[in-house]
Scaffold this motif. Structure first.
Motif, PDB file in Angstrom:
ATOM      1  N   ALA A   1      61.347  76.078 112.396  1.00  0.00           N
ATOM      2  CA  ALA A   1      61.460  74.951 111.464  1.00  0.00           C
ATOM      3  C   ALA A   1      61.068  73.661 112.178  1.00  0.00           C
ATOM      4  N   ILE A   2      60.406  72.799 111.473  1.00  0.00           N
ATOM      5  CA  ILE A   2      59.955  71.529 112.028  1.00  0.00           C
ATOM      6  C   ILE A   2      61.050  70.502 111.825  1.00  0.00           C
ATOM      7  N   GLY A   3      61.519  69.915 112.902  1.00  0.00           N
ATOM      8  CA  GLY A   3      62.547  68.891 112.809  1.00  0.00           C
ATOM      9  C   GLY A   3      61.980  67.564 112.325  1.00  0.00           C
ATOM     10  N   LEU A   4      62.807  66.798 111.648  1.00  0.00           N
ATOM     11  CA  LEU A   4      62.375  65.512 111.115  1.00  0.00           C
ATOM     12  C   LEU A   4      61.926  64.568 112.228  1.00  0.00           C
ATOM     13  N   CYS A   5      62.646  64.559 113.336  1.00  0.00           N
ATOM     14  CA  CYS A   5      62.266  63.677 114.455  1.00  0.00           C
ATOM     15  C   CYS A   5      60.879  64.042 114.982  1.00  0.00           C
ATOM     16  N   ALA A   6      60.604  65.323 115.090  1.00  0.00           N
ATOM     17  CA  ALA A   6      59.282  65.754 115.568  1.00  0.00           C
ATOM     18  C   ALA A   6      58.194  65.370 114.575  1.00  0.00           C
ATOM     19  N   LEU A   7      58.454  65.559 113.283  1.00  0.00           N
ATOM     20  CA  LEU A   7      57.476  65.163 112.270  1.00  0.00           C
ATOM     21  C   LEU A   7      57.203  63.670 112.328  1.00  0.00           C
ATOM     22  N   LEU A   8      58.267  62.890 112.444  1.00  0.00           N
ATOM     23  CA  LEU A   8      58.097  61.434 112.498  1.00  0.00           C
ATOM     24  C   LEU A   8      57.351  61.006 113.762  1.00  0.00           C
ATOM     25  N   ALA A   9      57.627  61.668 114.878  1.00  0.00           N
ATOM     26  CA  ALA A   9      56.913  61.353 116.118  1.00  0.00           C
ATOM     27  C   ALA A   9      55.427  61.661 115.981  1.00  0.00           C
ATOM     28  N   MET A  10      55.106  62.796 115.347  1.00  0.00           N
ATOM     29  CA  MET A  10      53.697  63.134 115.128  1.00  0.00           C
ATOM     30  C   MET A  10      53.034  62.103 114.218  1.00  0.00           C
ATOM     31  N   CYS A  11      53.724  61.734 113.166  1.00  0.00           N
ATOM     32  CA  CYS A  11      53.170  60.743 112.241  1.00  0.00           C
ATOM     33  C   CYS A  11      52.933  59.403 112.944  1.00  0.00           C
ATOM     34  N   ASP A  12      53.899  58.967 113.750  1.00  0.00           N
ATOM     35  CA  ASP A  12      53.732  57.712 114.491  1.00  0.00           C
ATOM     36  C   ASP A  12      52.533  57.790 115.423  1.00  0.00           C
ATOM     37  N   ALA A  13      52.427  58.894 116.146  1.00  0.00           N
ATOM     38  CA  ALA A  13      51.335  59.055 117.107  1.00  0.00           C
ATOM     39  C   ALA A  13      49.968  59.092 116.427  1.00  0.00           C
ATOM     40  N   LEU A  14      49.945  59.558 115.183  1.00  0.00           N
ATOM     41  CA  LEU A  14      48.679  59.684 114.458  1.00  0.00           C
ATOM     42  C   LEU A  14      48.451  58.543 113.462  1.00  0.00           C
TER      43      LEU A  14
ATOM     44  N   GLU B   1      46.136  69.546 123.254  1.00  0.00           N
ATOM     45  CA  GLU B   1      47.016  69.745 124.406  1.00  0.00           C
ATOM     46  C   GLU B   1      47.612  68.420 124.865  1.00  0.00           C
ATOM     47  N   THR B   2      46.806  67.371 124.877  1.00  0.00           N
ATOM     48  CA  THR B   2      47.276  66.046 125.267  1.00  0.00           C
ATOM     49  C   THR B   2      48.297  65.530 124.268  1.00  0.00           C
ATOM     50  N   PHE B   3      48.009  65.724 122.989  1.00  0.00           N
ATOM     51  CA  PHE B   3      48.910  65.303 121.921  1.00  0.00           C
ATOM     52  C   PHE B   3      50.266  65.983 122.074  1.00  0.00           C
ATOM     53  N   ARG B   4      50.249  67.306 122.244  1.00  0.00           N
ATOM     54  CA  ARG B   4      51.501  68.047 122.409  1.00  0.00           C
ATOM     55  C   ARG B   4      52.251  67.601 123.657  1.00  0.00           C
ATOM     56  N   ALA B   5      51.534  67.394 124.739  1.00  0.00           N
ATOM     57  CA  ALA B   5      52.176  66.981 125.991  1.00  0.00           C
ATOM     58  C   ALA B   5      52.817  65.604 125.845  1.00  0.00           C
TER      59      ALA B   5
ATOM     60  N   ILE C   1      55.993  68.658 123.191  1.00  0.00           N
ATOM     61  CA  ILE C   1      56.073  69.836 122.330  1.00  0.00           C
ATOM     62  C   ILE C   1      55.394  70.987 123.070  1.00  0.00           C
ATOM     63  N   SER C   2      56.129  72.076 123.265  1.00  0.00           N
ATOM     64  CA  SER C   2      55.550  73.221 123.974  1.00  0.00           C
ATOM     65  C   SER C   2      54.541  73.946 123.091  1.00  0.00           C
ATOM     66  N   GLN C   3      53.657  74.684 123.731  1.00  0.00           N
ATOM     67  CA  GLN C   3      52.685  75.496 122.998  1.00  0.00           C
ATOM     68  C   GLN C   3      53.401  76.503 122.109  1.00  0.00           C
ATOM     69  N   GLN C   4      54.473  77.092 122.616  1.00  0.00           N
ATOM     70  CA  GLN C   4      55.231  78.085 121.859  1.00  0.00           C
ATOM     71  C   GLN C   4      55.839  77.454 120.596  1.00  0.00           C
ATOM     72  N   THR C   5      56.429  76.277 120.736  1.00  0.00           N
ATOM     73  CA  THR C   5      57.007  75.587 119.575  1.00  0.00           C
ATOM     74  C   THR C   5      55.920  75.226 118.580  1.00  0.00           C
TER      75      THR C   5
END
Length: 112
Positions: free
Chosen positions: A43-56, A21-25, A29-33
């Motif tokens: 579909a997963i956007g490239l910007c969202a994927l890159l943001a997740m990768c950076d955060a992790l 929940e903290t990661f998504r917030a 990123i909404s729970q629904q998304t």
């Protein structure tokens, strides 16, 4: 593929002691998304994927494949196949432009 990707994300979150929940917030990123990405209805956007990768602290290719056995080209083809159509077209055009640039540059260098 999506489920394996989310399994990797979940494992990385657990490893780092981060609540989903903290990661998504933090990434807005909404729970629904999130659920739509997980079950393949969004579909997963490239910007969202890159943001997740950076955060992790995880590379995009590692997130999508993780085993190091696929070539970079195969990994990128896998990435492109799962992007929204507009991003897929833009990325494909960029890759083609780069290929033309390097082919032209290589010929120019070889001729000189």
């Amino acid at each position: 593929m999506r489920l394996a990707m989310f399994d990797k994300i979940q494992a990385r979150l657990t490893e780092r002691g981060i609540e989903p929940e903290t990661f998504r917030a933090n990434l807005k990123i909404s729970q629904q998304t999130w659920n739509g990405w997980r079950n393949g209805t969004v579909a997963i956007g490239l910007c969202a994927l890159l943001a997740m990768c950076d955060a992790l602290d995880l590379s995009l290719l590692r997130l999508l494949t993780g085993d190091g056995k696929e070539s970079t080209a195969a990994c990128l083809a896998r990435v492109v196949a799962h992007l929204p159509e507009a991003e897929r077209a833009a990325l494909t055009q960029s890759a083609q432009a780069l290929a033309r640039f390097y082919q032209t540059s290589e010929e120019t260098v070889c001729e000189n």
